[in-house]
Each structure stands twice: as C-alpha cells, then as structure tokens.
Scaffold this motif. Structure first.
Motif, PDB file in Angstrom:
ATOM      1  N   ALA A  12      17.783   9.327  77.739  1.00  0.00           N
ATOM      2  CA  ALA A  12      16.874   8.246  76.934  1.00  0.00           C
ATOM      3  C   ALA A  12      17.422   6.983  77.132  1.00  0.00           C
ATOM      4  O   ALA A  12      17.038   5.950  77.588  1.00  0.00           O
ATOM      5  N   HIS A  13      18.906   6.840  76.993  1.00  0.00           N
ATOM      6  CA  HIS A  13      19.632   5.474  77.231  1.00  0.00           C
ATOM      7  C   HIS A  13      19.547   5.118  78.841  1.00  0.00           C
ATOM      8  O   HIS A  13      19.311   3.932  78.860  1.00  0.00           O
ATOM      9  N   ALA A  14      19.330   5.790  79.632  1.00  0.00           N
ATOM     10  CA  ALA A  14      19.308   5.362  81.065  1.00  0.00           C
ATOM     11  C   ALA A  14      17.980   4.842  81.202  1.00  0.00           C
ATOM     12  O   ALA A  14      17.899   3.960  82.271  1.00  0.00           O
ATOM     13  N   THR A  15      17.101   5.307  80.573  1.00  0.00           N
ATOM     14  CA  THR A  15      15.673   4.597  80.828  1.00  0.00           C
ATOM     15  C   THR A  15      15.474   3.430  79.760  1.00  0.00           C
ATOM     16  O   THR A  15      14.329   2.968  79.740  1.00  0.00           O
ATOM     17  N   GLY A  16      16.234   3.145  79.012  1.00  0.00           N
ATOM     18  CA  GLY A  16      15.942   2.086  78.014  1.00  0.00           C
ATOM     19  C   GLY A  16      15.151   2.559  76.831  1.00  0.00           C
ATOM     20  O   GLY A  16      14.550   2.113  76.213  1.00  0.00           O
ATOM     21  N   SER A  17      15.272   3.901  76.769  1.00  0.00           N
ATOM     22  CA  SER A  17      14.205   4.671  75.625  1.00  0.00           C
ATOM     23  C   SER A  17      15.023   4.546  74.298  1.00  0.00           C
ATOM     24  O   SER A  17      16.179   4.764  74.448  1.00  0.00           O
ATOM     25  N   ASP A  18      14.318   5.008  73.188  1.00  0.00           N
ATOM     26  CA  ASP A  18      14.886   5.059  71.948  1.00  0.00           C
ATOM     27  C   ASP A  18      15.421   6.607  71.554  1.00  0.00           C
ATOM     28  O   ASP A  18      14.361   7.281  71.607  1.00  0.00           O
ATOM     29  N   PRO A  19      16.497   7.004  71.710  1.00  0.00           N
ATOM     30  CA  PRO A  19      16.877   8.555  71.483  1.00  0.00           C
ATOM     31  C   PRO A  19      16.575   8.857  70.033  1.00  0.00           C
ATOM     32  O   PRO A  19      16.554  10.116  69.770  1.00  0.00           O
ATOM     33  N   ARG A  20      16.385   7.809  69.135  1.00  0.00           N
ATOM     34  CA  ARG A  20      16.184   8.198  67.642  1.00  0.00           C
ATOM     35  C   ARG A  20      14.767   8.407  67.321  1.00  0.00           C
ATOM     36  O   ARG A  20      14.293   8.817  66.516  1.00  0.00           O
TER      37      ARG A  20
ATOM     38  N   LEU B 143      17.798   8.819  89.003  1.00  0.00           N
ATOM     39  CA  LEU B 143      16.855   7.930  89.271  1.00  0.00           C
ATOM     40  C   LEU B 143      17.099   6.691  88.406  1.00  0.00           C
ATOM     41  O   LEU B 143      16.894   5.529  89.279  1.00  0.00           O
ATOM     42  N   ALA B 144      17.405   6.847  87.220  1.00  0.00           N
ATOM     43  CA  ALA B 144      17.596   5.504  86.525  1.00  0.00           C
ATOM     44  C   ALA B 144      18.801   4.725  87.098  1.00  0.00           C
ATOM     45  O   ALA B 144      19.094   3.460  87.432  1.00  0.00           O
ATOM     46  N   ALA B 145      19.934   5.634  87.620  1.00  0.00           N
ATOM     47  CA  ALA B 145      21.114   4.906  88.375  1.00  0.00           C
ATOM     48  C   ALA B 145      20.722   4.149  89.518  1.00  0.00           C
ATOM     49  O   ALA B 145      21.459   3.253  89.724  1.00  0.00           O
ATOM     50  N   GLY B 146      19.799   4.816  90.301  1.00  0.00           N
ATOM     51  CA  GLY B 146      19.480   3.985  91.499  1.00  0.00           C
ATOM     52  C   GLY B 146      18.325   2.702  91.357  1.00  0.00           C
ATOM     53  O   GLY B 146      17.868   2.232  92.109  1.00  0.00           O
TER      54      GLY B 146
END
Length: 437
Positions: free
Chosen positions: A363-371, A324-327
């Motif tokens: 997380a990266h694809a959505t701009g979220s913090d994986p930490r 979904l993020a890719a699109g």
C-alpha cells in the motif's frame, strides 16, 4: 517476501515479503513431495527438540505461531512496516530482534536462548540477516548491530556476486535481492560490494535473468536458481526490485508520474541490444514479465503446489506491486493492488504479522492508505499481532483485539494449500517465497 532454502529453495528466501515465510513453506512442500532429505537444513526441525510453540513465546515477539522458522523474518517486516507508516514500535519488540543477533553479526531464524552464544553449527541465514538489517537501519540507533550484520553478509558473498540463503550453497535471485536491499538500507552502495572474483551483487543477480530465452511470454523473467532454470514470478518480483538497488520499502509511486513498462527487445532468442544489459533494463524487463503474468491471470499471480491446480498467490502479488512501484510503473502497480484490496484480508489474518506487513508495504509503495485497505485497517491489525506500540501517529494505540486471531474466514485457495501441508505445518510465513515448485 520470505527467505530461501536450497533445492526446495525453490522454496523461499525472505526478500522479497516475502517473504522466509513462504519460502520455508515451499521448502516443506518440496520435502513432502521429494522426501524429507529434500528439506533445506535451514528449516529442518531437530529431532526430539521441543517446539518453541510448546513454550511461552518470548516477550516482544510478533505473532502467536512457532517462530522456529521465521521469527526474525516476521519480526523484521513487522517493525519495518510499522516504522514506515509512522508507528513507533514497542521497545520490547526491538530488543527481541537485536537480541537474536549472533556474535559474528549473522541472524538465524530463531534463537530460543539468546543469552547463550550461537553454536558454530547454528544455521545462519542471509535472508533473516538482511531483513533484520533493513528494519534496524530504518529504526535507527543500532549502528553497531547493522554494521556487524553487513560485515557478515559481505563475508558470505559467492564468487559470482550472488548470495544463497544458507552460506556455501549456490546463489538464488531472492536471497541476492534481499541482501541488496539490506546493503542499500545500511547506506552502502551495492555496486561497490565485490566478491573475491570482483563481481558485484548486480552481476550476481543478472546471472538469474532469462531475458529473451524461452517463449515470448517469458521474456524478461528471472529464474530462482540456475539449476533447473525456469521463469519464476516470485524471483522476478524480487529481482526487479533488487536490480534497482531497493529493498522492502520503496518510495510511493506518484499517480501523476508514470514510466511505461518496456519488454526486452529480442531477436532469435537473444537480446537485440549489443553489449551487456544494464540493471535498469533488466528491472524493466522483469516488470514487463510481471505485468504480462498479472494480466493473464486476472491481476494476480498464481502459484501451485506440486500436483495441484494453480492457486492465487497473494504474497507474490504483493511483491509484484512493490516491484512495479519501485520501477515507477504506478498504473500497473495499482491494478494488482486493487485485487489485493478485495482478496487479501483473510490471507493476512491467517499469515500473521509478516503478511500484514507485506500488504502495508505494498500500500505504501503505491501511495495508498494502509488504514483503509479494502475495508481493513492493516496498521491496526499489524499492531495487534505484537506488543503495544510506543506511539501511533494520528491514531489511538488501542488495537483491534480481534486482529490477534490468526484464524478467521480463509479463502478456498488457502484451505487447499493448508490441506496439502497438513495440520502440523502451522507456519505459513509471510507470503513471499515461496511457491517455487
């Protein structure tokens, strides 16, 4: 995201987080139900051969479980995820992956003795190879290995433009998608890679599109394989990403920009639009199918072992987030991401490096913090599954030792799946491929 197989191929292929990890698990599930002969050769154990787990695991390898079925897959995803979030992996981890390559450019799932040439009958795997390409291309400095791997992938393309996990078999959506991601990562234009019959990877992937076939809630879906074609959320997530020429890593979907999801325009079971469907339209239709399935199930996708009740599928849900993020469908991607933040920690702890990597990439694809992922530092947990990183951007290199434990509190649905597989099947690979039955 995980690798594929053949009948049980309705099992996994690495692609998408997919997987090999889960695909192998699904393949084994099919074997349990249909008999040992149904297990794809790629994942069949050699009678009398000692398990790698019975030996000392190689230096630089991520994870503590037997790498026989997913070694290259999980290593590739781990290295790629680390690189994506600013971690410089240990040199030993990269060396291990490079050393797994065969002289012809292909990768198998695991070579216990990389110093020896790959046997002619060694099961070379497009999923493992494509995953390795994406990792090595991102890390840089391995142009020769990447070029050889891409050359091998091109040499085993099916006439219709698709790929199967094991060369010589009918293609599948997941394998085709993960190869498209590898081609893009290597700087190739997938549309210029043509088969002997002059078919591109996108032509091959479109053959798995169901489009307007079936019921309304299946419109836009992709099937895993043409034989026994049926809507498949895992294959659709992989294809929705692949049709856009993207791989495991996609640029973060900004919170400001939002592209609405558009289902295919259908009439009497056929696409209303005259002429061929474009790659972008196919990807958008796949995204619409995923959104419908996510909404129906409570913001996560479902999988089911044969004869079992549908269970939440963490890996496929993570794949859907990336698709979904890719699109550009940022709002739709963040809804299942929120579900993952609440429910995925124990699954990742059980799944190991590929599972952690899959969540990092979501997380990266959505701009979220994986930490800070629902209370879990995914980066620290991933780092702890392998050799100490050479450098960690903005963080201390000391990883949480407890993250090395593949066990821990396991959700009820994972316990149920584990019982179905039996104690001897200790490799729940990444999470992507694989609940195809």
């Amino acid at each position: 995201m995980a690798p594929t197989a053949s009948l049980a191929q309705q099992a996994p292929a690495p692609h998408s987080g997919a997987p090999l990890a889960r695909r192998a698990a699904t393949a084994l599930a099919a074997a349990l139900v249909l008999g040992a002969a149904a297990a794809p050769a790629a994942y069949a154990a050699v009678p009398g051969s000692p398990s790698a787990a019975a030996k000392k695991l190689p230096d630089g390898l991520y994870g503590t479980k037997d790498p026989q079925y997913d070694g290259v897959w999980r290593q590739s995803l781990a290295l790629l995820a680390q690189h994506t979030v600013g971690v410089r992996p240990a040199a030993s981890g990269v060396r291990w992956l490079v050393g797994q390559q065969c002289a012809d450019g292909a990768f198998t799932a695991f070579r216990a003795e990389p110093g020896k040439p790959c046997a002619a009958k060694a099961m070379r795997d497009t999923n493992q190879t494509a995953a390795a390409v994406q990792a090595l291309a991102a890390l840089g400095g391995h142009g020769d290995a990447v070029d050889k791997a891409v050359g091998w992938l091109k040499s085993v393309q099916n006439d219709d433009g698709s790929w199967s996990s094991m060369p010589g078999s009918p293609g599948d959506a997941n394998s085709t998608s993960v190869v498209i991601g590898a081609l893009s990562a290597a700087g190739q234009k997938p549309a210029s890679v043509t088969s002997k019959k002059h078919k591109t990877p996108y032509d091959g992937l479109l053959t798995f599109r169901l489009g307007c076939a079936g019921t309304e809630d299946a419109h836009g879906a992709f099937t895993f394989q043409l034989k026994g074609a049926a809507p498949n959320a895992d294959a659709t997530a992989a294809a929705a990403t692949g049709m856009l020429g993207k791989g495991f890593v996609v640029a973060p979907a900004g919170r400001g920009a939002h592209t609405p999801v558009t289902p295919p325009a259908c009439k009497d079971g056929k696409d209303e639009k005259a002429g061929p469907v474009s790659a972008a339209q196919a990807a958008d239709g796949g995204a619409a199918y995923l959104v419908a399935q996510l909404d129906k199930s409570g913001r996560h996708l479902l999988s089911a072992m044969p004869g079992a009740e549908p269970q939440p599928d963490v890996g496929n849900t993570a794949d859907a987030v990336v698709a979904l993020a890719a699109g550009g469908h940022g709002a739709e991607a963040r809804r299942p991401l929120a579900w993952l933040q609440k429910n995925a920690a124990d699954w990742a702890r059980q799944g190991g490096p590929a599972a952690y990597a899959q969540l990092v990439l979501a997380a990266h694809a959505t701009g979220s913090d994986p930490r800070s992922f629902g209370g879990t530092d995914l980066v620290t947990a991933l780092n702890a599954t392998g050799p100490e990183p050479a450098a960690v951007s903005g963080k201390h290199k000391d990883a949480d030792a407890s993250a090395k434990d593949d066990g821990g509190g396991i959700p009820w649905w994972i316990i149920g799946v584990g019982l179905a597989f039996g104690a001897g099947l200790g490799f729940l690979l990444s999470g992507r491929k694989r609940d195809r039955l």
